[in-house]
Design an enzyme around this catalytic site. Structure first.
Site, PDB file in Angstrom:
ATOM      1  N   TRP A 100      56.390 -50.086 185.343  1.00  0.00           N
ATOM      2  CA  TRP A 100      56.674 -49.915 186.779  1.00  0.00           C
ATOM      3  C   TRP A 100      56.972 -48.345 187.196  1.00  0.00           C
ATOM      4  CZ3 TRP A 100      56.245 -53.744 189.491  1.00  0.00           C
ATOM      5  CH2 TRP A 100      56.427 -55.276 189.180  1.00  0.00           C
ATOM      6  N   ASP A 172      64.955 -45.593 190.044  1.00  0.00           N
ATOM      7  CA  ASP A 172      64.868 -47.016 190.194  1.00  0.00           C
ATOM      8  C   ASP A 172      65.751 -47.841 189.123  1.00  0.00           C
ATOM      9  OD1 ASP A 172      63.613 -49.651 190.406  1.00  0.00           O
ATOM     10  OD2 ASP A 172      61.895 -49.180 189.697  1.00  0.00           O
ATOM     11  N   LYS A 196      66.548 -59.051 190.263  1.00  0.00           N
ATOM     12  CA  LYS A 196      66.556 -59.088 188.794  1.00  0.00           C
ATOM     13  C   LYS A 196      67.999 -59.542 188.276  1.00  0.00           C
ATOM     14  CE  LYS A 196      62.420 -57.809 188.623  1.00  0.00           C
ATOM     15  NZ  LYS A 196      61.869 -56.395 188.872  1.00  0.00           N
TER      16      LYS A 196
HETATM   17  C1  PLP Z   1      60.710 -55.697 189.418  1.00  0.00           C
HETATM   18  C2  PLP Z   1      60.694 -54.334 189.403  1.00  0.00           C
HETATM   19  C3  PLP Z   1      60.016 -53.741 190.504  1.00  0.00           C
HETATM   20  C4  PLP Z   1      59.121 -54.295 191.716  1.00  0.00           C
HETATM   21  O1  PLP Z   1      60.106 -55.035 192.399  1.00  0.00           O
HETATM   22  P1  PLP Z   1      59.272 -55.747 193.668  1.00  0.00           P
HETATM   23  O2  PLP Z   1      60.631 -56.271 194.377  1.00  0.00           O
HETATM   24  O3  PLP Z   1      58.662 -57.185 192.933  1.00  0.00           O
HETATM   25  O4  PLP Z   1      58.387 -54.833 194.135  1.00  0.00           O
HETATM   26  C5  PLP Z   1      60.318 -52.431 190.302  1.00  0.00           C
HETATM   27  N1  PLP Z   1      60.951 -51.718 189.434  1.00  0.00           N
HETATM   28  C6  PLP Z   1      61.485 -52.224 188.383  1.00  0.00           C
HETATM   29  C7  PLP Z   1      62.258 -51.668 187.325  1.00  0.00           C
HETATM   30  C8  PLP Z   1      61.475 -53.655 188.476  1.00  0.00           C
HETATM   31  O5  PLP Z   1      62.049 -54.385 187.202  1.00  0.00           O
END
Ligand code: PLP
Length: 364
Positions: A100, A172, A196
């Site tokens: 990511w 993030d 998540k």
């Molecule tokens: C799942 C995830 C993303 C991407 O998320 P989407 O909503 O599918 O675009 C980005 N960063 C991390 C750390 C993730 O676990």
């Protein structure tokens, strides 16, 4: 009905009491005779709910004054674009800790110069780069911000100490949002796709420092500006109503549990149970992340062969243990022990892993 033991990486397990509450009030939201998905986002009922959700997030994370909490759409992937589109003027620095993080930098590079400040790619992202002895990394001149990925969902690592910079720090937190206390004042921009750990896919929570906002570009379309979401209280256009509502329920559930300190203790205990099975398996299960960088949310490990891993996942599924397969890009096994995964789920998994080892170790 038998509920599965859900170890999915995202979308992922949600708290059962929340699912039940949502179900129970789905046809009639607070005596309106309408569902939450049938009322206007300009209605007082909706507005009150959104404000309360925002406040609950502020309370849970003890967010200091000078920050705004926003609800946006487009997932974590959209934030990979927006943080750069709004704040990349000269160059952006990225710490590459996995898939990511790599994607975040790749998306940002469409908007200007980016560079890798540190990386753990040399050992297949099994660790979080150590903060240099001087206290922090040296940045190139005119670096606009540093971006980190706090929990690495695919490789199973998590930051346990945060660096400090003279420039804004962006994070993030998609896969460990509200799983533990975090000092928000360390950060200028935090974003987290909620699917998540805290809600259904379709909403991202953004926590942004007002001071940072003053640097934001204003020569891009309003919908792409964080400023617009601040000024219009996340209702410039129709927000993801159901997601915010659901997130609000999860926030209340967390508060009732005792907040993030309590959640953190539970999460440590849950993940600790699985990690100890790995550590005590004489190498039958080989943990991917280095111990000091282990994630409490995503536990990654390998077994002797891909065939054994596939068999392990198939046998687990027969016991109603769902989602133990690794990400398609890295293989192996991964179990996600997000907030809603219970201690009981983890106990059942730990027992299954021990039993599986006993049944197979002698043969390998
Ligand atoms: C799942 C995830 C993303 C991407 O998320 P989407 O909503 O599918 O675009 C980005 N960063 C991390 C750390 C993730 O676990």
């Amino acid at each position: 009905m038998t509920r599965a033991h859900i170890f999915n990486p995202g979308p992922a397990a949600m708290p059962l009491p929340v699912l039940k509450e949502v179900q129970q009030e789905f046809l009639d939201y607070k005596g309106t005779g309408m569902s939450i998905v049938e009322i206007s986002h300009r209605s007082p009922e909706y507005q009150e709910m959104q404000t309360e959700t925002e406040q609950d997030i502020k309370d849970l994370l003890k967010i200091p004054d000078g920050y705004h909490v926003l609800f946006m759409q487009g997932g974590g992937s959209m934030q990979f674009i927006l943080h750069a589109q709004n704040f990349l003027i000269h160059r952006g620095a990225y710490i590459n800790t996995g898939s990511w993080a790599t994607k975040a930098e790749a998306a940002a590079s469409f908007y200007g110069e980016t560079y890798e400040l540190a990386s753990s790619k040399d050992d297949n992202f099994s660790y979080i780069p150590e903060i240099p002895a001087s206290g922090t990394w040296v940045l190139k001149p005119d670096t606009d911000y540093v971006h980190i990925t706090v929990n690495n969902t695919i490789h199973g690592t998590e930051w346990w100490q945060f660096p400090h910079f003279d420039v804004p720090l962006f994070a993030d937190m998609s896969s460990d949002f509200l799983s533990r206390p975090v000092d928000v004042s360390n950060f200028d921009l935090i974003y987290a796709g909620i699917q998540k750990n805290v809600g259904p896919a379709g909403c991202v929570v953004v926590i942004i420092k007002d001071e940072l906002l003053r640097r934001a570009r204003t020569d891009i379309a309003p919908y792409l500006q964080y400023k617009t979401f601040v000024e219009k209280d996340s209702t410039y256009n129709t927000p993801p109503v159901f997601n915010i509502y659901f997130l609000g329920k999860v926030a209340k559930w967390l508060k009732n549990l005792g907040g993030l300190d309590a959640m953190y203790e539970i999460n440590k205990e849950k993940a600790g149970l699985i990690y100890s099975v790995i550590d005590e398996s004489d190498g039958f299960y080989k943990g991917h992340a280095r111990p000091g960088s282990r994630s409490l949310m995503n536990i990654t490990f390998n077994m002797a062969t891909p065939e054994l891993e596939a068999d392990f996942a198939a046998e687990a599924a027969k016991q109603n243990l769902i989602g133990v397969k690794g990400h398609r890009s890295v293989g192996g096994c991964r179990v996600s022990t997000y907030n809603a995964v219970t201690m009981d789920d983890c106990k059942v998994l730990a027992k299954f892993m021990r039993d599986y080892q006993h049944a197979h170790a002698s043969r390998s």
